[in-house]
Enzyme design. Structure first.
Site, PDB file in Angstrom:
ATOM      1  CD  GLU A  31      21.506 -77.740 -17.035  1.00 33.17           C
ATOM      2  OE1 GLU A  31      21.142 -78.731 -16.390  1.00 33.17           O
ATOM      3  OE2 GLU A  31      22.458 -77.005 -16.708  1.00 33.17           O
ATOM      4  NE  ARG A 258      16.909 -90.828 -16.556  1.00 33.09           N
ATOM      5  CZ  ARG A 258      17.103 -89.535 -16.722  1.00 33.09           C
ATOM      6  NH1 ARG A 258      16.228 -88.659 -16.303  1.00 33.09           N
ATOM      7  NH2 ARG A 258      18.188 -89.107 -17.297  1.00 33.09           N
ATOM      8  CE  LYS A 268      21.256 -83.150 -20.620  1.00 30.88           C
ATOM      9  NZ  LYS A 268      20.464 -81.907 -20.583  1.00 30.88           N
TER      10      LYS A 268
HETATM   11  P1  ATP Z   1      20.710 -86.089 -18.370  1.00 36.02           P
HETATM   12  O1  ATP Z   1      20.726 -86.744 -17.036  1.00 36.02           O
HETATM   13  O2  ATP Z   1      21.004 -86.974 -19.501  1.00 36.02           O
HETATM   14  O3  ATP Z   1      21.526 -84.843 -18.401  1.00 36.02           O
HETATM   15  P2  ATP Z   1      18.403 -84.591 -17.823  1.00 36.02           P
HETATM   16  O4  ATP Z   1      17.162 -85.199 -17.308  1.00 36.02           O
HETATM   17  O5  ATP Z   1      19.250 -83.806 -16.922  1.00 36.02           O
HETATM   18  O6  ATP Z   1      19.194 -85.678 -18.587  1.00 36.02           O
HETATM   19  P3  ATP Z   1      17.296 -82.401 -19.230  1.00 36.02           P
HETATM   20  O7  ATP Z   1      17.965 -81.654 -20.304  1.00 36.02           O
HETATM   21  O8  ATP Z   1      17.060 -81.724 -17.954  1.00 36.02           O
HETATM   22  O9  ATP Z   1      18.121 -83.714 -19.081  1.00 36.02           O
HETATM   23  O10 ATP Z   1      15.955 -83.084 -19.726  1.00 36.02           O
HETATM   24  C1  ATP Z   1      15.005 -82.546 -20.601  1.00 36.02           C
HETATM   25  C2  ATP Z   1      13.780 -83.397 -20.558  1.00 36.02           C
HETATM   26  O11 ATP Z   1      14.080 -84.701 -21.049  1.00 36.02           O
HETATM   27  C3  ATP Z   1      13.285 -83.568 -19.138  1.00 36.02           C
HETATM   28  O12 ATP Z   1      11.894 -83.396 -19.106  1.00 36.02           O
HETATM   29  C4  ATP Z   1      13.681 -84.965 -18.783  1.00 36.02           C
HETATM   30  O13 ATP Z   1      12.777 -85.503 -17.877  1.00 36.02           O
HETATM   31  C5  ATP Z   1      13.659 -85.676 -20.148  1.00 36.02           C
HETATM   32  N1  ATP Z   1      14.578 -86.807 -20.149  1.00 36.02           N
HETATM   33  C6  ATP Z   1      15.889 -86.802 -19.880  1.00 36.02           C
HETATM   34  N2  ATP Z   1      16.402 -88.046 -19.914  1.00 36.02           N
HETATM   35  C7  ATP Z   1      15.365 -88.864 -20.235  1.00 36.02           C
HETATM   36  C8  ATP Z   1      15.234 -90.269 -20.417  1.00 36.02           C
HETATM   37  N3  ATP Z   1      16.274 -91.092 -20.289  1.00 36.02           N
HETATM   38  N4  ATP Z   1      14.019 -90.763 -20.725  1.00 36.02           N
HETATM   39  C9  ATP Z   1      12.972 -89.927 -20.877  1.00 36.02           C
HETATM   40  N5  ATP Z   1      13.023 -88.612 -20.708  1.00 36.02           N
HETATM   41  C10 ATP Z   1      14.207 -88.065 -20.395  1.00 36.02           C
HETATM   42 MG    MG Z   2      20.563 -82.857 -15.972  1.00 36.51          MG
END
Ligand code: ATP
Ligand code: MG
Length: 749
Positions: A31, A258, A268
């Site tokens: 996102e 993760r 983020k």
């Molecule tokens: P955040 O909580 O940091 O905002 P998110 O999961 O909401 O992270 P997205 O932008 O939706 O972030 O994630 C993009 C991709 O990266 C998704 O497939 C998510 O599963 C993966 N991802 C995010 N954080 C991690 C992590 N700590 N380890 C591995 N993969 C991750």
């Molecule tokens: Mg998110």
């Protein structure tokens, strides 16, 4: 490809072999609501890595369904990160918003099938109707609307006829499903907001669960790889595609663990708080765990890729030691970069028996680096050495320059101290020394024994540089928020001195400053007039047990991934507990996780809560001391009761004992089964908080450690811990740490 196949690659191979898919297509679907972090790097490596291993393709897709948080600058940052890591998404970047019209028409289809309805109950009712993990939910009365009514309302929602929250579109699945996510999940909501790409075209936006599976399908994705927290969403993913009759080669979802790293926040949202709050200089602040931050700090892409490869892909959540990432960069640079001399805290040395100047030819690379190159290091009568490399009253084991101990100038001569010059306050301002003409490195016939070689620069030729020293952004191992920030994470040294070749030759952008660490010419602030270097990482793990600087650099690999939770995902009951512990009782995630997953432990904890309203204090003792006991014993075999644990915590809360002493009391409880209050009385363990008792003890410790006092006063504030520790030791842990802290800080001001 890594030698051993992970479970995702195993699945992909089987699917190719069975002919389920002709081509592997994955996607990385962030996102665009923040800069990508090291967790995203892991996801990028997995998705792009698998696609390239099996000659398929990976799409970069912006999952932009939430208009209020998203922005083009984040899209650019995401593109930068993927590119920098060396991956290729092909011709264009995809956007979920490109599919809004298609997704909308799939929603119409579901309504026409009687599988989706417009609901109009308010949020509170919706929560109530959802039921709980143990009781079924119930359907809203609006679920009976006719297809025509639903189509009409949905169109009006789209056309902006309603306010935010007035209606939603829901899937009609099962209000008593064991998986709560399947209880008629939301598909669309009304949002009168400006979208950074579709502007004001849409008044409704699809939810993740509806948009994601369909976007995957539209892009012909075969393997939709995501993190474990989406495990329960997999049922919706399949329901949507199956109900719409979308057949193979349709995508399937697979989850992996993760990445979590200690001393690091990985969200983020939390990172945005730091940026907005000015705790860091921006998303690319070299202390940030963002890819832009690592890049600016001087990490190489190889070190990040190598790290992602080392940590592997697992089905269980784990916490990786940040030392492992630091190991990866150190290991990479050790084999690549030139070694040069830089003095961070200069102390003037005048070599009285030397006249004129000479240039000493010195190699940039040690013999085991397969690179050649050297520079001339100017030497003269007036040089600077590191202030730390001279000690007037050396402690035992000090191998550098002292009034009686000679030292070698790296690549150059051996010098001996002749006189120490001080200012009126007793600060050392200069060393008068002598050099030994026949002691030059490489042709030394002097026979003088030295125990170390130190960095130095010649006064006239040296260049002034700014050096930014970074330390971990968080001081606590499992940081939660701002209160856990390391207040010493940035130190700016304005007047460091570096040998001239680094600036004039520019043999590289990254260097090893000998005996200091690895440094990088800041890509933004560096100019020839004012060179700026970022410290990438030290030569060894400075957070590990402190060892003497003179010891050879240890190149031991830090321990691999420590698995914290072995279960794949929490059950609904465990999740409910976790939720209660974090949001109601305000426990941190780590502690809540341990408790929620362990039934024996959580029921013991619940029992203590009935006795004392101190959820955090109780949880801390329960997950540490009590957990250790409960691992081996049943509840009924314990030597202590929940009520005794509550008594113990009550004494900590009332500052009768320190938490350190509490551990001692607990040990005693295990032995004698005695009440903690009695143990404290009998053994005289009551905490000392009276400043007039603690103060003289501190004075004594200060008097005994003049060198550390000196260092503390000249800015090494980490030594506060040393003093506090000494006072605790002197009082067998009985002095109140908060009082000590305050008094020590006052006395050393
Ligand atoms: P955040 O909580 O940091 O905002 P998110 O999961 O909401 O992270 P997205 O932008 O939706 O972030 O994630 C993009 C991709 O990266 C998704 O497939 C998510 O599963 C993966 N991802 C995010 N954080 C991690 C992590 N700590 N380890 C591995 N993969 C991750
Ligand atoms: Mg998110």
């Amino acid at each position: 490809m890594s030698e051993s196949k992970d479970f995702l690659r195993t699945i992909v191979e089987e699917d190719l072999k069975s002919g389920k898919y002709k081509e592997v297509i994955t996607r990385f679907p962030p996102e665009p609501n923040g800069f990508p972090h090291i967790g995203h790097a892991k996801s990028i490596c997995i998705n792009f890595g698998i696609a390239s291993d099996y000659k398929g393709h990976c799409n970069l897709r912006m999952d932009d369904t939430n208009p209020t948080k998203e922005d083009t600058k984040y899209v650019e940052a995401l593109k930068d990160a993927v590119q920098w890591l060396g991956f290729d998404w092909g011709e264009n970047v995809h956007f979920t918003s490109n599919y809004f019209p298609k997704i909308y028409s799939y929603a119409i289809e579901l309504i026409k099938m009687g599988k989706a309805y417009v609901d109009s109950i308010d949020e509170e009712e919706m929560r109530e109707y959802r039921g709980t993990v143990t009781t079924a939910g119930k359907r809203s009365k609006y679920a009976d609307r006719t297809i025509e009514e639903n189509l009409d309302l949905f169109e009006k929602m789209k056309n902006g006829k309603f306010k935010d929250g007035e209606h939603v579109l829901r899937a009609k699945i099962d209000m008593s499903a064991a998986n709560m996510k399947m209880r008629d999940p939301l598909l669309y909501r009304i949002r009168h907001a400006h979208h950074f790409r579709t502007a004001d075209e849409w008044n409704i936006y699809p939810m993740y669960d509806f948009a994601h599976c369909l976007s995957d399908y539209i892009e012909s994705v075969s393997h939709s790889i995501c993190t474990l927290e989406f495990e329960n969403n997999r049922d919706i993913y399949n329901w949507v595609l199956d109900t719409l009759g979308l057949e193979l080669p349709r995508p399937f979802q697979h989850e992996f663990a993760r990445l979590g790293i200690n001393y690091t926040v990985m969200s983020k949202r939390k990172l945005l708080e730091l940026v907005d709050g000015g705790q860091v200089s921006g998303w690319d602040d070299p202390r940030m765990p963002t890819i832009a931050g690592y890049k600016r700090r001087g990490y190489t892409k190889e070190s990040i890729l190598n790290f992602c490869d080392q940590i592997g892909i697992a089905k269980a959540n784990s916490m990786v030691d940040v030392a492992q990432l630091e190991f990866c960069i150190r290991d990479d640079l050790n084999k690549k970069v030139p070694r040069v001399l830089c003095v961070l805290d200069p102390l003037k040395v005048t070599i009285e028996n030397y006249e004129g100047t000479e240039e000493i030819d010195s190699p940039y690379y040690p013999h085991d680096v397969p690179k050649e190159g050297s520079r001339k290091v100017p030497f003269s009568k007036n040089i600077y050495i590191e202030r730390d490399d001279f000690m007037e009253n050396p402690e035992k084991g000090y191998f550098r320059l002292t009034p009686t101990q000679p030292v070698r100038l790296r690549h150059g001569f051996i010098i001996t101290c002749k006189e120490v010059i001080k200012d009126t306050e007793g600060n050392i301002t200069e060393i008068k020394a002598e050099y030994h003409p026949n002691s030059k490195s490489g042709s030394d016939t002097s026979g003088i024994k030295v125990k170390s070689a130190i960095q130095w620069v010649s006064e006239k030729e040296a260049k002034k540089v700014e050096v930014r020293i970074y330390d971990r952004l968080y001081a606590s191992e499992a940081p939660e928020g701002l209160e856990d920030l390391n207040t010493n994470s940035l130190q700016v040294i304005k007047n460091a001195l570096i040998e001239p070749a680094v600036i004039t030759d520019k043999p590289d952008e990254r260097f090893q400053f000998e005996r200091q660490g690895y440094f990088y010419a800041d890509p933004i602030d560096y100019t020839d007039e004012k060179p700026v270097f970022n410290k990438i990482v030290g030569l060894k793990d400075s957070w590990a047990k402190k060892t003497k600087i003179e010891e050879p650099i240890q190149k031991t690999e830090p321990k691999k991934t420590q698995v914290i939770g072995t279960e794949v995902a929490m059950s609904e009951e465990q999740k409910a507990l976790f939720e209660k512990y974090t949001s109601e009782l305000k426990l941190n995630n780590e502690v809540a996780n341990i408790l929620a997953r362990d039934e024996k432990l959580s029921s013991f904890y619940e029992e203590t809560l009935l006795e004392l309203n101190s959820p955090i204090g109780l949880a801390n003792i329960v997950v540490t001391e009590v957990a250790r006991e409960l691992k081996e014993k049943e509840d009924s075999e314990l030597k202590f009761t929940a009520s005794q644990i509550a008594q113990l915590v009550k004494m900590i809360d009332e500052k009768i004992i320190s938490s350190k002493i509490a551990k001692q009391v607990f040990e005693e409880m295990l032995k004698s089964g005695e009440n903690p209050t009695k143990i404290v009385e009998d053994k005289g363990l009551i905490q000392i908080s009276d400043p007039s008792v603690i103060s003289p003890i501190i004075d004594e410790i200060i008097a005994k450690n003049p060198d550390n006092v000196e260092k503390f006063k000249s800015g090494n504030t980490k030594l506060l811990g040393f003093f506090v520790g000494q006072v605790l030791k002197a009082t067998s842990g009985k002095a109140n740490p908060q009082v000590i802290n305050k008094l020590v800080a006052e006395k050393l001001k």
